[in-house]
Structure formats: structure tokens, C-alpha cells
Design an enzyme around this catalytic site. Structure first.
Site, short mmCIF file in Angstrom:
data_model
loop_
_atom_site.label_atom_id
_atom_site.label_comp_id
_atom_site.label_asym_id
_atom_site.label_seq_id
_atom_site.Cartn_x
_atom_site.Cartn_y
_atom_site.Cartn_z
CE LYS A 1 -20.10 42.14 -20.96
NZ LYS A 1 -20.81 43.08 -21.93
N PRO B 1 -18.27 13.05 -75.23
CG PRO B 1 -18.41 11.03 -75.65
CD PRO B 1 -17.30 11.96 -75.36
CG ASP C 1 -18.03 36.90 -23.71
OD1 ASP C 1 -17.41 37.91 -23.16
OD2 ASP C 1 -19.14 37.05 -24.64
N PRO D 1 -22.00 27.28 -29.77
CG PRO D 1 -23.44 25.56 -30.21
CD PRO D 1 -22.26 26.41 -30.93
#
Length: 412
Positions: free
Chosen positions: A215, A43, A193, A170
Site C-alpha cells: 500500500k 545448607p 507488505d 521495524p
């Protein structure tokens, strides 16, 4: 007797749910995810269920349960707040030889719903003798193990192929995505990396080949062409290669170049987005890049090319006129020229500036200044890459937060 576990394929099959409360709110989304044709008899329903009904995903019969509602159902869930209603639903289902789960009485239920979880293509279901809390605790432990790859079988029938381009986030290894962590655990070769979360590499099996493709600014570097070759060479040997990058691979990460190179050589690539440092580093320092009434736009700029260089594609004049937040990446060595350029094109020398070094890492530190003083402040603090520079009034929002926190810590 122990229950017999079975995985039901409910796609296109009618499932009756009686009751529109919190238990139904938990179970119906899982039924929908399995493709079930859900009919809800109640209901009243919770607001969350009402949203599913409004979207047309659930058929709602807005009334009390009536005998005959179980007709045509493959599975019944009796989850109302009324034990007598649940008993009636279960009795009808039993007579019709339809499996029914009673939420209120495990002993009287013909079937139990396991504590379940989904990780990739793996579904975990746990029953603990009718003890839902214990089952949920075991489920959570197994799911957590699969998500952080401690329980991942690296070689399986569905071992990934080709290359996975994984954004590592990050810096904090806990901020890599679940999917990225899973694929990393299955790698045969990892091309990493300098800014990738290197702590994760220690968790890899000894037979995984790790290729350092760092790098280093103004130092040793591996050319992008050589990185591209690594990916293709190893993938062609049938090895699953994970290209682990810092931040997000498509935000100043040259990820698209790697995808294009692999595509030209017929190597399939899976791209896993990562949390970009452009937003995460300011957030870790308490700086929002947008804030209601302060800044409704922000610009992420790669400053590896100086503003006065013909190769620069950045419209520094527009950024100087803008009142939005500027997030500058790779700007440490060129901050003097950048600050002068922004002030020349309209930014006030009093514009707040924050510099966040090693954002999200244990050595994170931040300084605040103005556009007119930031160069001297950075030199005095010995700021070095990687650091994110935030220019705009949102820096004052972070200061306000810090002041409120400091006041809350003082005695009245």
C-alpha cells in the site's frame, strides 16, 4: 563406549539435587521446565535458587546431604562443591539403581547431562565425549540454525495450517522475532507488505508464492478486502499462508481486520507480535520514549487522518495539554497542520521534536528541531515516508547522550 541418549519425561517425578551453587542454578530451571518435582539438599543456595524456593517451585532441605536422601528419586544430580559429597551421593544412587549425574567428574558419572536447547517443539541435546564446552558450541550452532530457520524442515508431520499473521518488525530483518522467522520458513504462500523486511523473502525456497500487497502512500495500492480474500483463498486450498507485515500487526496494521475475516470463514490464525516502529525507530536513533523525571507516559498516534478531519478519533486537545511523549506515525504529509494544532492546544513552540526516517535500516537518518521549526526543517532535509516523529523533552535526553559520547571521544 558411546552413551545412550534418552529423553526423560520427568513430569511429577522426584528429582534430587545435592548442592545449591551455580551448577544447581543452571540445571534446576530446566528440570522445573520438564515438570520435575525437585528436592534440593544444600545448607546454602544462590539468590536465584532462593527465589524459586520462595515461589514454592522447589522443596529445600536446608542441611548437608544425608544417606537416604536418594530414596524415591527417579534422577539424581550431584552438583555440590565437595567431591567427596558428590561421590557419596553417586554411590548411594548406584546402589539404588537410580541414574546420577556428577557435575565434578564426568568419567565417574553414570550419566551425563547434554548441552541442550529448545526451539519451538524441538529439543536439541549434544554430548561431546564429556567436553561440555564443545558440546555447548555444537548445541548453539544447531539452535541458531533452527531459530533462523536455516535448518528448518519446511514440510513435516506438524506443518502449520491456516494463516500466520507475522509482525516483521521495524525494517531491519534481524529484528523479526524467532517465531516469526520460523513460520516464514514453512510458508507455502507469503502475502507481504511494503514495510515488511523484504530481504527475508530472498531466503525463501523457489516454490513459495510471494504476493505483493503493498500500500504505497498516494500511489498504487492493494485494497484490504483483496488482501483478506488472498488469505482465505490460499488457506482453503490447504496451503500455509504467512501474512508478513511491518512492525506489529495490531499496531495500526489492520491485523485484527484480517483475523476477523479469517475467523468468519473458519480459517485458523496464529498471531506473532512484532517490534513496533513506534518504539524501535526512536530507540535506534537514541531517543527513549520515556525517561525518569522527564516523561512517564507516551502516546502513539496514527496521523493518517488530519486533525481537522471529522473522521479523526484523536483527542488533539488533550495531546496538546499533555506533557508526555508523542510518537506520530504517518505524519510526514500532515506535519504542518499537526504542529499548529498541538501549539494551539498548549504545546510550546520550543518543544523538542525529532524525525527519524527509515528507522533501523541502513539509510536511517534523523533530524532534531522544535515544534515551531520542524516543518521547515523537514522540507529542507527532504524527509519522506516512512518516518517517525517524536515530540517531547525526551528528545533532549538523546542530545545529552550524544554530547557525552562526543566529549568522551575528545582528547583531554
Amino acid at each position: 563406549m558411546p552413551p545412550y541418549l534418552l529423553g526423560l519425561r520427568l513430569s511429577g517425578r522426584r528429582v534430587l539435587v545435592v548442592g545449591g551453587g551455580r551448577v544447581a542454578q543452571r540445571r534446576i530451571p530446566a528440570l522445573l521446565a520438564a515438570g520435575a518435582d525437585v528436592v534440593l539438599v544444600a545448607p546454602e543456595v544462590t539468590p536465584s535458587l532462593e527465589g524459586l524456593i520462595d515461589d514454592g517451585r522447589v522443596t529445600w532441605l536446608q542441611r548437608e546431604y544425608e544417606r537416604g536422601d536418594c530414596a524415591g528419586a527417579w534422577l539424581v544430580q550431584a552438583v555440590s562443591d565437595d567431591g567427596k559429597v558428590n561421590a557419596a551421593v553417586a554411590a548411594e544412587a548406584e546402589n539404588a539403581r537410580v541414574w546420577c549425574v556428577r557435575a565434578d567428574d564426568a568419567d565417574a558419572s553414570a550419566a551425563w547431562t547434554p548441552a541442550s536447547g529448545q526451539v519451538g517443539e524441538t529439543t536439541v541435546g549434544v554430548l561431546a565425549g564429556g567436553d561440555p564446552r564443545r558440546a555447548a558450541g555444537i548445541r548453539d550452532a544447531v539452535v541458531d540454525g533452527l531459530r533462523d530457520a536455516t535448518l528448518e524442515a519446511r514440510h513435516s508431520r506438524h506443518k502449520p495450517t491456516g494463516v500466520a499473521l507475522v509482525g516483521g518488525g521495524p525494517g531491519d530483518p534481524a529484528l523479526i522475532t524467532v517465531r516469526g522467522r520460523q513460520l516464514l520458513a514453512q510458508a507455502d504462500v507469503v502475502v507481504t507488505d511494503r514495510l515488511a523486511p523484504r530481504e527475508l523473502l530472498d531466503e525463501l525456497p523457489a516454490d513459495v508464492e510471494v504476493i505483493d500487497a503493498a500500500k504505497i502512500p498516494y500511489g498504487r495500492t492493494v485494497t484490504q478486502e483483496r488482501i483478506n480474500d488472498y488469505l482465505v483463498e490460499h488457506a482453503r486450498q490447504g496451503r500455509f499462508v504467512v501474512r508478513l507485515k511491518g512492525g506489529d500487526p495490531f499496531v495500526f496494521g489492520r491485523g485484527a481486520e484480517e483475523v476477523l475475516h479469517c475467523a468468519k470463514h473458519g480459517i485458523p490464525v496464529t498471531v506473532v507480535p512484532g517490534v513496533t516502529s513506534a518504539v524501535a525507530a526512536p530507540a535506534a536513533a537514541g531517543i527513549p520514549v520515556t525517561h525518569r523525571g522527564v516523561a512517564q507516559d507516551f502516546h502513539v498516534v496514527s496521523a493518517h487522518i488530519a486533525p481537522d478531519t471529522p473522521a479523526s478519533t484523536v483527542d488533539w486537545a488533550a495531546l496538546g495539554r499533555s506533557e508526555g511523549t508523542l510518537v506520530l506515525l504517518m505524519a510526514v504529509e500532515r506535519m504542518s497542520l499537526i504542529a499548529d494544532t498541538l501549539m494551539r492546544y498548549g504545546r510550546s513552540s520550543d518543544t523538542p521534536v525529532a524525525v527519524v526516517q527509515d528507522g533501523t535500516l541502513p539509510g536511517q537518518r534523523a533530524l532534531t528541531a522544535t515544534l515551531g521549526t520542524v516543518v521547515d526543517e523537514m522540507a529542507a532535509a527532504g524527509v519522506r515516508p516512512p518516518a517517525i516523529v517524536v515530540v517531547g523533552d525526551v528528545v533532549n535526553v538523546a542530545r545529552e547522550i550524544d554530547m557525552i559520547r562526543a566529549d568522551m571521544g575528545r582528547d583531554p
